[in-house]
Write an enzyme that holds these catalytic residues in place. Structure first.
Site, PDB file in Angstrom:
ATOM      1  N   ASP A 269      71.537  -0.567  21.293  1.00 37.24           N
ATOM      2  CA  ASP A 269      70.209  -1.155  21.464  1.00 37.24           C
ATOM      3  C   ASP A 269      69.890  -1.163  22.962  1.00 37.24           C
ATOM      4  O   ASP A 269      70.650  -0.609  23.761  1.00 37.24           O
ATOM      5  CB  ASP A 269      70.153  -2.553  20.840  1.00 37.24           C
ATOM      6  N   VAL A 270      68.809  -1.808  23.366  1.00 35.23           N
ATOM      7  CA  VAL A 270      68.393  -1.774  24.772  1.00 35.23           C
ATOM      8  C   VAL A 270      69.365  -2.499  25.706  1.00 35.23           C
ATOM      9  O   VAL A 270      69.336  -2.280  26.907  1.00 35.23           O
ATOM     10  CB  VAL A 270      66.966  -2.341  24.968  1.00 35.23           C
TER      11      VAL A 270
END
Length: 138
Positions: free
Chosen positions: A19-20
């Site tokens: 994910d980020v």
């Protein structure tokens, strides 16, 4: 110990896995477990595609999956997927799998795999495969 009985495969964590924040998305662990099982089977049956091209063809489908997440994997980690064949009887195989980063356990799973026809129906393992599995788990 035979390669299918205990198999270890290493993989790097890429941007596409995270994910980020750089932490591996939970569903990607299913992919890592799948890769580990495939490599374990390949270690003993070298040509997995051939199982679908015999006079008595079969393939596999996950019938059950129980995952426990412990510590997250992160971008650029090298993970090791450990796959242990617990049992193989009739129409199913049970695998104990773990994902490690060095000595740290990241996730573990018990995976039940059904042997199926090419049409998707459950079936017993072909005799040659059953004999091979008996050698590995016996």
């Amino acid at each position: 110990m035979h390669p299918l009985r205990t198999n270890r495969s290493d993989y790097r964590i890429y941007f596409e896995d995270t994910d980020v924040t750089g932490i591996v998305y939970h569903a990607n662990y299913v992919k890592y477990f799948e890769r580990g099982r495939t490599e374990a089977l390949r270690a003993s049956f070298s040509d997995l595609g051939a199982l679908m091209e015999t006079d008595d063809p079969c393939t596999f489908a996950v019938a059950g999956l129980d995952i426990r997440y412990k510590v997250p994997a992160k971008l650029d980690d090298i993970i090791t997927v450990e796959t242990i064949l617990q049992s193989a009887k009739g129409a199913k195989m049970i695998f104990d799998q773990k994902i490690w980063r060095g000595e740290t356990l990241l996730a573990e799973a018990v995976v039940t795999v059904a042997v199926i026809t090419l049409e998707g129906r459950p079936r017993r393992m072909p005799e040659a495969m059953n004999q091979r599995m008996d050698e590995l788990t016996g």
